[in-house]
Design a protein around this motif. Structure first.
Motif, mmCIF file in Angstrom:
data_model
loop_
_atom_site.group_PDB
_atom_site.id
_atom_site.type_symbol
_atom_site.label_atom_id
_atom_site.label_comp_id
_atom_site.label_asym_id
_atom_site.label_seq_id
_atom_site.Cartn_x
_atom_site.Cartn_y
_atom_site.Cartn_z
ATOM 1 N N GLY A 1 -7.938 -1.717 -4.892
ATOM 2 C CA GLY A 1 -9.015 -0.735 -4.876
ATOM 3 C C GLY A 1 -9.309 -0.220 -6.268
ATOM 4 N N PRO A 2 -10.306 0.648 -6.384
ATOM 5 C CA PRO A 2 -10.751 1.115 -7.697
ATOM 6 C C PRO A 2 -9.899 2.216 -8.305
ATOM 7 C CG PRO A 2 -12.114 2.086 -5.994
ATOM 8 C CD PRO A 2 -11.190 1.135 -5.299
ATOM 9 N N VAL A 3 -8.936 2.763 -7.551
ATOM 10 C CA VAL A 3 -8.042 3.787 -8.088
ATOM 11 C C VAL A 3 -6.701 3.118 -8.388
ATOM 12 C CG1 VAL A 3 -6.901 5.991 -7.672
ATOM 13 C CG2 VAL A 3 -9.206 5.596 -6.783
ATOM 14 N N PHE A 4 -6.282 3.174 -9.635
ATOM 15 C CA PHE A 4 -5.134 2.401 -10.084
ATOM 16 C C PHE A 4 -3.853 3.240 -10.052
ATOM 17 C CE2 PHE A 4 -8.863 0.999 -12.740
ATOM 18 C CZ PHE A 4 -9.207 -0.027 -11.877
ATOM 19 N N PRO A 5 -2.675 2.595 -10.038
ATOM 20 C CA PRO A 5 -1.412 3.332 -10.020
ATOM 21 C C PRO A 5 -1.308 4.311 -11.185
ATOM 22 C CG PRO A 5 -1.029 1.002 -9.598
ATOM 23 C CD PRO A 5 -2.467 1.137 -9.989
ATOM 24 N N SER A 6 -0.766 5.474 -10.913
ATOM 25 C CA SER A 6 -0.634 6.494 -11.960
ATOM 26 C C SER A 6 0.778 7.073 -11.962
ATOM 27 C CB SER A 6 -1.660 7.612 -11.762
ATOM 28 O OG SER A 6 -1.522 8.204 -10.483
ATOM 29 N N PHE A 7 1.762 6.194 -11.832
ATOM 30 C CA PHE A 7 3.162 6.611 -11.879
ATOM 31 C C PHE A 7 3.692 6.430 -13.302
ATOM 32 C CE2 PHE A 7 2.431 4.037 -7.957
ATOM 33 C CZ PHE A 7 2.241 5.104 -7.091
ATOM 34 N N PRO A 8 4.644 7.226 -13.724
ATOM 35 C CA PRO A 8 5.312 6.944 -14.997
ATOM 36 C C PRO A 8 5.913 5.538 -14.962
ATOM 37 C CG PRO A 8 5.906 9.125 -14.183
ATOM 38 C CD PRO A 8 5.150 8.451 -13.076
ATOM 39 N N ALA B 1 0.829 -1.211 0.000
ATOM 40 C CA ALA B 1 0.000 0.000 0.000
ATOM 41 C C ALA B 1 0.861 1.256 0.000
ATOM 42 C CB ALA B 1 -0.937 -0.011 1.195
ATOM 43 N N GLU B 2 1.912 1.266 0.808
ATOM 44 C CA GLU B 2 2.792 2.440 0.875
ATOM 45 C C GLU B 2 3.523 2.675 -0.442
ATOM 46 O OE1 GLU B 2 5.225 1.524 4.210
ATOM 47 O OE2 GLU B 2 3.645 1.938 5.691
ATOM 48 N N ALA B 3 3.750 1.606 -1.198
ATOM 49 C CA ALA B 3 4.393 1.748 -2.504
ATOM 50 C C ALA B 3 3.424 2.251 -3.571
ATOM 51 C CB ALA B 3 4.990 0.415 -2.939
ATOM 52 N N GLY B 4 2.128 2.303 -3.245
ATOM 53 C CA GLY B 4 1.135 2.820 -4.186
ATOM 54 C C GLY B 4 0.370 1.759 -4.932
ATOM 55 N N PHE B 5 0.406 0.505 -4.445
ATOM 56 C CA PHE B 5 -0.246 -0.600 -5.129
ATOM 57 C C PHE B 5 -1.363 -1.231 -4.298
ATOM 58 C CE2 PHE B 5 4.308 -0.907 -6.653
ATOM 59 C CZ PHE B 5 4.064 -0.216 -7.837
ATOM 60 N N ALA B 6 -2.004 -0.451 -3.439
ATOM 61 C CA ALA B 6 -3.080 -0.999 -2.614
ATOM 62 C C ALA B 6 -4.253 -1.425 -3.488
ATOM 63 C CB ALA B 6 -3.543 0.043 -1.596
ATOM 64 N N ASP C 1 8.772 4.065 -15.548
ATOM 65 C CA ASP C 1 10.042 3.814 -14.852
ATOM 66 C C ASP C 1 9.873 3.927 -13.338
ATOM 67 O OD1 ASP C 1 11.148 3.497 -17.331
ATOM 68 O OD2 ASP C 1 12.282 5.376 -17.317
ATOM 69 N N GLU C 2 9.044 4.864 -12.896
ATOM 70 C CA GLU C 2 8.796 5.011 -11.466
ATOM 71 C C GLU C 2 8.005 3.823 -10.937
ATOM 72 O OE1 GLU C 2 8.436 6.517 -7.524
ATOM 73 O OE2 GLU C 2 9.898 6.741 -9.145
ATOM 74 N N LEU C 3 7.064 3.327 -11.735
ATOM 75 C CA LEU C 3 6.305 2.142 -11.339
ATOM 76 C C LEU C 3 7.251 0.980 -11.080
ATOM 77 C CD1 LEU C 3 3.019 0.960 -11.758
ATOM 78 C CD2 LEU C 3 4.406 -0.423 -13.304
ATOM 79 N N MET C 4 8.196 0.758 -11.991
ATOM 80 C CA MET C 4 9.123 -0.358 -11.825
ATOM 81 C C MET C 4 10.087 -0.118 -10.668
ATOM 82 S SD MET C 4 8.017 -2.574 -13.785
ATOM 83 C CE MET C 4 9.245 -3.676 -13.118
ATOM 84 N N ARG C 5 10.484 1.142 -10.456
ATOM 85 C CA ARG C 5 11.342 1.422 -9.309
ATOM 86 C C ARG C 5 10.635 1.027 -8.019
ATOM 87 N NH1 ARG C 5 12.109 4.421 -5.152
ATOM 88 N NH2 ARG C 5 10.158 5.561 -5.434
ATOM 89 N N ARG C 6 9.345 1.321 -7.933
ATOM 90 C CA ARG C 6 8.587 0.995 -6.723
ATOM 91 C C ARG C 6 8.436 -0.513 -6.563
ATOM 92 N NH1 ARG C 6 4.661 5.438 -4.797
ATOM 93 N NH2 ARG C 6 5.666 7.335 -5.576
#
Length: 385
Positions: free
Chosen positions: A143-150, A136-141, A152-157
């Motif tokens: 729920g109905p709101v999906f990750p919105s990172f670029p 969840a802290e990494a932004g992947f909890a 490269d940032e998604l993969m870094r997380r």
């Protein structure tokens, strides 16, 4: 079917819906209700957020690269996704996130396609494990709101998280398709959206399928609703002209990002039923489609995720496959998947029948809502007859 589905609209459970049933060249589309409770009438070309029905499309894109020899199913993905190299794995599910052991092997493309890459959703609510809090802290909890990172940032997380299980060991929902979005773009050398457009959507004439709805089409875009947790009333979740799908996203999410129409998605479904072709266009080879639509996981591998698949379904590449256990015999081999905003698609190779249901009411749980179960009960009557 019309009467049953219209009942859901009349009772105010959804503002409207579109059903499509296709069998051996015959297509029946039914548009019922309105695109919003206070909006214009629903139409057969209304655009919907299909969320997790995106996953099979992403899997098909990956298999195109396999057929071209740019990826191999059992090769490590480290070359393209260095963020996933040299993984650490939790010693046990409930362990602190620093209590890890080295991964026994690298993550492969097959692991991503079959959701056995070690990353994914742990369907235990409320959260009780340290890894759930870290996810969840990494932004992947969930729920109905999906990750919105670029990308490269998604993969870094993802690279900051330990794997929950060893690669190839357990089925965990969702993360595999998100990671595939980045892998496909890096290998192809274009954005993920461009690859889908050029290699799948344009050849199949899926003109309304994309990662957002352009302004000139937003009058055909349904409003999404969710149930308020306190009042239990349906409230607007996402608007057509100023919501999450109204402009180009920073992350083209291969797990849940597409919008589409019933007839657009039926083109993809018919391509799959036809063994990779539609008309004069070949998207995939028949062996690739057969590989995508057969079960690849055991009952033991999905034991932490029974909430999603239950006893009757296994998992192919990016989609579920009915195994026939405790299920009607004629459902065995049926493939497809549902979307968390109230959509559903399955195709049946034996009867050559496809069913698609599109609504825009968010699901209240991983269990399908009554609109979906009533739709498939009606479809099953067609198969039985």
């Amino acid at each position: 079917m019309h009467d049953v589905m219209a009942g859901h609209v009349e009772r105010g459970e959804v503002p409207g819906l579109v059903t499509l049933v296709s069998s051996r060249g015959e297509i029946h589309v039914d548009a019922i209700g309105r695109v919003a409770f206070d909006g214009p009438l629903m139409a057969r070309d209304t655009i919907f957020r299909i969320t997790s029905m995106t996953k099979p499309v992403t899997a098909a894109a990956a298999m195109i690269l396999v057929e071209e020899g740019k990826l191999q199913l059992d090769d490590p993905v480290d070359r393209w996704l260095p963020e996933l190299a040299d993984r650490k794995v939790l010693r046990r599910l409930g362990a602190p996130i620093f209590d890890t052991v080295p991964a026994k092997r690298a993550i492969t493309l097959r692991d991503l396609l079959t959701f056995r890459c070690g990353h994914g959703m742990i369907p235990v609510f409320p959260d009780r494990y340290p890894i759930q809090r870290a996810i969840a802290e990494a932004g992947f909890a969930p729920g109905p709101v999906f990750p919105s990172f670029p990308p490269d940032e998604l993969m870094r997380r993802y690279g900051t998280l330990p794997l929950v299980f060893q690669p190839g060991e357990r089925w965990l929902y969702n993360a595999g398709s998100e990671i595939l979005s980045v892998l496909i773009a890096r290998v192809a050398g274009v954005t993920f959206g461009e690859f889908l457009r050029d290699r799948i959507f344009a050849p199949l004439r899926m003109t309304d399928t994309a990662f957002f709805v352009s302004r000139d089409k937003q009058h055909r875009f349904a409003t999404a609703y969710g149930r308020h947790h306190a009042t239990r009333q349906l409230t607007v979740f996402d608007l057509p002209d100023q919501g999450r799908f109204s402009s180009s996203p920073v992350f083209e999410n291969g797990a849940a990002g597409l919008v589409s129409t019933a007839e657009d998605f039926n083109a993809f479904a018919q391509m799959m039923l036809n063994g990779g072709t539609l008309g004069n266009e070949r998207i995939l080879s028949r062996p690739s489609v057969e590989l995508m639509t057969k079960n690849h996981i055991s009952a033991d591998e999905k034991r932490e995720s029974q909430l999603f698949l239950g006893a009757t379904r296994g998992w192919g590449f990016g989609m579920s496959v009915f195994r026939g256990m405790n299920e009607r015999d004629d459902a065995q081999g049926r493939f497809g998947w549902d979307g968390g905003y109230g959509t559903s698609w399955y195709s049946d190779p034996r009867s050559q029948l496809t069913g698609i249901l599109l609504t825009q009411r968010l699901m209240d749980s991983p269990q399908p809502p009554r609109t979906i179960t009533d739709f498939w009960n009606s479809v099953n009557q067609l198969v039985a007859n």
